[in-house]
Enzyme design. Sequence first.
Site, PDB file in Angstrom:
ATOM      1  N   GLY A  17       0.815  -0.711   0.188  1.00  0.00           N
ATOM      2  CA  GLY A  17       0.280   0.550   0.369  1.00  0.00           C
ATOM      3  C   GLY A  17       1.014   1.185  -0.281  1.00  0.00           C
ATOM      4  O   GLY A  17       2.239   1.105  -0.613  1.00  0.00           O
ATOM      5  N   CYS A  18       0.412   2.635   0.604  1.00  0.00           N
ATOM      6  CA  CYS A  18       0.969   3.412   0.485  1.00  0.00           C
ATOM      7  C   CYS A  18       2.652   3.163   1.150  1.00  0.00           C
ATOM      8  O   CYS A  18       2.267   3.117   2.193  1.00  0.00           O
ATOM      9  CB  CYS A  18       0.575   4.599   1.102  1.00  0.00           C
ATOM     10  SG  CYS A  18       1.491   6.315   1.298  1.00  0.00           S
ATOM     11  N   PHE A  19       3.358   3.842   0.262  1.00  0.00           N
ATOM     12  CA  PHE A  19       4.885   3.290   0.622  1.00  0.00           C
ATOM     13  C   PHE A  19       5.463   4.586   2.476  1.00  0.00           C
ATOM     14  O   PHE A  19       5.804   3.899   3.548  1.00  0.00           O
ATOM     15  CB  PHE A  19       5.508   3.853  -0.160  1.00  0.00           C
ATOM     16  CG  PHE A  19       5.951   4.568  -1.003  1.00  0.00           C
ATOM     17  CD1 PHE A  19       5.548   5.894  -0.607  1.00  0.00           C
ATOM     18  CD2 PHE A  19       6.431   5.176  -2.260  1.00  0.00           C
ATOM     19  CE1 PHE A  19       5.569   7.455  -1.493  1.00  0.00           C
ATOM     20  CE2 PHE A  19       6.604   6.359  -3.103  1.00  0.00           C
ATOM     21  CZ  PHE A  19       5.632   6.720  -2.935  1.00  0.00           C
ATOM     22  N   TRP A  20       4.351   5.564   2.721  1.00  0.00           N
ATOM     23  CA  TRP A  20       4.394   6.483   3.542  1.00  0.00           C
ATOM     24  C   TRP A  20       4.624   5.213   5.251  1.00  0.00           C
ATOM     25  O   TRP A  20       6.388   5.595   5.994  1.00  0.00           O
ATOM     26  CB  TRP A  20       4.189   7.627   3.704  1.00  0.00           C
ATOM     27  CG  TRP A  20       3.965   8.388   2.674  1.00  0.00           C
ATOM     28  CD1 TRP A  20       5.033   8.609   2.216  1.00  0.00           C
ATOM     29  CD2 TRP A  20       2.720   9.202   2.315  1.00  0.00           C
ATOM     30  NE1 TRP A  20       4.593   9.446   1.444  1.00  0.00           N
ATOM     31  CE2 TRP A  20       3.098   9.864   1.429  1.00  0.00           C
ATOM     32  CE3 TRP A  20       1.460   9.429   3.258  1.00  0.00           C
ATOM     33  CZ2 TRP A  20       2.685  10.671   0.890  1.00  0.00           C
ATOM     34  CZ3 TRP A  20       0.886  10.763   2.922  1.00  0.00           C
ATOM     35  CH2 TRP A  20       1.115  11.450   1.550  1.00  0.00           C
ATOM     36  N   GLU A  61       3.972   1.087  -5.230  1.00  0.00           N
ATOM     37  CA  GLU A  61       4.118   1.453  -4.293  1.00  0.00           C
ATOM     38  C   GLU A  61       5.209   0.875  -3.535  1.00  0.00           C
ATOM     39  O   GLU A  61       4.495  -0.089  -2.599  1.00  0.00           O
ATOM     40  CB  GLU A  61       3.743   2.880  -3.538  1.00  0.00           C
ATOM     41  CG  GLU A  61       3.545   3.378  -4.332  1.00  0.00           C
ATOM     42  CD  GLU A  61       2.554   4.965  -3.343  1.00  0.00           C
ATOM     43  OE1 GLU A  61       2.533   4.925  -2.302  1.00  0.00           O
ATOM     44  OE2 GLU A  61       1.730   6.098  -3.858  1.00  0.00           O
TER      45      GLU A  61
END
Length: 164
Positions: A17-20, A61
Amino acid sequence: MTATPSHDTEIATFAAGCFWGVEDTFRKTPGVLDAVSGYIGGHTQNPSYEDVCYRDTGHAEAVEVTFDPARVSFEQLLGQFRELHDPTQVNRQGPDVGSQYRSAIFTHSPEQQAAAEEWKRGLNESGTLPRPVATQIVPAETFYRAEEYHQRYFEKSGRSACHI
């Protein structure tokens, strides 16, 4: 581009999912020396965030993790990867929808490939998940480092969490 591990380090690459949040979690893991947000698994060279989000580049991502296998094993990183996201989701995680948010393990060696396949098989056979594991397990290709504003995003923005 992909980092080159030294003789006492290895590279692992995960898309969850979102890499942050994925980067932040792996960065804080004992034995992890570095975690970098970026893009992998597509057909466009040097994609930008806008390309990955709004064009059909095929990239996910992802986070490239450099680790010391004497301090943390690939199998331990697989366990952490499992805790970071829902591996049964197809092309989404939480509110993020699209193939760039797919669950994937990009392997860097035959040993990582075998360990990832065993991890997936074990999860599927455990009976603990509502659906089969959708995580793709594929050999790593070129990893493109994301723009600098994505690196250590939580540290820079003052945020401490996202949906993972």
